[in-house]
Design a protein around this motif. Sequence first.
Motif, PDB file in Angstrom:
ATOM      1  N   SER A  35       0.967  -1.087   0.085  1.00  0.00           N
ATOM      2  CA  SER A  35       0.005   0.137   0.025  1.00  0.00           C
ATOM      3  C   SER A  35       0.628   1.574  -0.122  1.00  0.00           C
ATOM      4  N   SER A  36       1.991   0.997   0.798  1.00  0.00           N
ATOM      5  CA  SER A  36       2.975   2.281   0.736  1.00  0.00           C
ATOM      6  C   SER A  36       3.627   2.514  -0.651  1.00  0.00           C
ATOM      7  N   ILE A  37       3.847   1.558  -1.266  1.00  0.00           N
ATOM      8  CA  ILE A  37       4.675   1.529  -2.662  1.00  0.00           C
ATOM      9  C   ILE A  37       3.585   2.350  -3.581  1.00  0.00           C
ATOM     10  N   LYS A  38       2.192   1.768  -3.394  1.00  0.00           N
ATOM     11  CA  LYS A  38       1.133   2.216  -4.352  1.00  0.00           C
ATOM     12  C   LYS A  38       0.820   3.557  -4.396  1.00  0.00           C
ATOM     13  N   ALA A  39       0.926   4.089  -2.948  1.00  0.00           N
ATOM     14  CA  ALA A  39       0.443   5.492  -2.728  1.00  0.00           C
ATOM     15  C   ALA A  39       1.548   6.689  -2.602  1.00  0.00           C
ATOM     16  N   LEU A  40       2.538   6.354  -2.506  1.00  0.00           N
ATOM     17  CA  LEU A  40       3.935   7.221  -2.466  1.00  0.00           C
ATOM     18  C   LEU A  40       4.046   7.515  -3.872  1.00  0.00           C
ATOM     19  N   PRO A  41       4.217   9.026  -4.234  1.00  0.00           N
ATOM     20  CA  PRO A  41       4.593   9.479  -5.453  1.00  0.00           C
ATOM     21  C   PRO A  41       6.164   9.042  -5.746  1.00  0.00           C
ATOM     22  N   ASN A  42       6.385   8.607  -7.068  1.00  0.00           N
ATOM     23  CA  ASN A  42       7.648   8.067  -7.435  1.00  0.00           C
ATOM     24  C   ASN A  42       7.773   8.612  -8.771  1.00  0.00           C
ATOM     25  N   ASN A  43       8.809   9.569  -8.798  1.00  0.00           N
ATOM     26  CA  ASN A  43       9.341  10.274 -10.249  1.00  0.00           C
ATOM     27  C   ASN A  43       9.850   8.978 -11.120  1.00  0.00           C
ATOM     28  N   GLY A  44       9.485   8.639 -12.481  1.00  0.00           N
ATOM     29  CA  GLY A  44      10.136   7.731 -13.116  1.00  0.00           C
ATOM     30  C   GLY A  44       9.916   6.415 -12.557  1.00  0.00           C
ATOM     31  N   ARG A  45       9.164   6.138 -11.570  1.00  0.00           N
ATOM     32  CA  ARG A  45       8.768   4.852 -11.056  1.00  0.00           C
ATOM     33  C   ARG A  45      10.047   3.951 -10.684  1.00  0.00           C
ATOM     34  N   ASN A  46      11.061   4.718 -10.170  1.00  0.00           N
ATOM     35  CA  ASN A  46      12.313   4.218  -9.989  1.00  0.00           C
ATOM     36  C   ASN A  46      12.195   3.477  -8.508  1.00  0.00           C
ATOM     37  N   PHE A  47      12.414   2.377  -8.249  1.00  0.00           N
ATOM     38  CA  PHE A  47      11.986   1.729  -6.869  1.00  0.00           C
ATOM     39  C   PHE A  47      13.103   2.036  -6.081  1.00  0.00           C
ATOM     40  N   LEU A  48      14.450   2.326  -6.498  1.00  0.00           N
ATOM     41  CA  LEU A  48      15.448   2.777  -5.670  1.00  0.00           C
ATOM     42  C   LEU A  48      15.158   4.003  -5.014  1.00  0.00           C
ATOM     43  N   ALA A  49      14.245   4.745  -5.217  1.00  0.00           N
ATOM     44  CA  ALA A  49      14.055   6.132  -4.748  1.00  0.00           C
ATOM     45  C   ALA A  49      13.451   5.691  -3.479  1.00  0.00           C
ATOM     46  N   LEU A  50      12.872   4.773  -3.209  1.00  0.00           N
ATOM     47  CA  LEU A  50      12.243   4.331  -1.971  1.00  0.00           C
ATOM     48  C   LEU A  50      12.888   3.994  -1.024  1.00  0.00           C
ATOM     49  N   THR A  51      14.287   3.707  -1.206  1.00  0.00           N
ATOM     50  CA  THR A  51      15.353   3.454  -0.202  1.00  0.00           C
ATOM     51  C   THR A  51      15.586   4.576   0.554  1.00  0.00           C
TER      52      THR A  51
END
Length: 213
Positions: free
Chosen positions: A149-165
């Motif tokens: 749910s956090s991954i879907k709700a948080l904005p992420n420019n370019g859908r780069n999963f490394l930004a979530l780190t």
Amino acid sequence: MDRFSVVKRFGPFLAAVALALPGCLAAQSAATTGVIRGTVADASGAVVVGAPAPLRNVATNVTRVVQSNEAGVFVAPLLPLGTYEVKVRAVGHRPVEQNGISVTVGSIVALSFKLERAATELQAVTISATQDVRVDPSRTTVAASLGASSIKALPNNGRNFLALTTLTPNVAIAQGPDGDVLSIAGQRGIHNNVSVDGADFNNPFFGEQRGGQ
């Protein structure tokens, strides 16, 4: 009549007046004030020592605090005339209050207070966990877990999963030799080991994560 004769003649009279003067002053004070005296005991009849007893004048709101002595007795002398409220409290006991106590000229009001033990109720606390929490005492690293749910709700420019780190403490994006790298606790990106679903995701040439450039 010389000075010695005057002293010799009126000396006993002056001494008697000096001795009687404190008693007259005390009697005068007692004639315009009153006394509240109380005894404090618990439910078994044992005296309660050191119990504070605030006495509040209802008309003036002036409060005087006295304490019970070794015999469980407190005394408040020279109280201005009026109506008082007396509350006695002690650790582990319920406070007891008496109202409408009238103090008149020269009166000695005797009160009796019986304190009961304060009831202590133990409440059960139920702790429920939504997921299995496992603790590894040998692990000293800092870790963070993100749900779907956090991954879907948080904005992420370019859908780069490394930004979530960067949501993990001590993790930041820094400039590397060939692009952006992950800096963990201030270390260079070459010291990182990035894996995706168990597979190696490191750049073998620059020692950073793949796609950093």
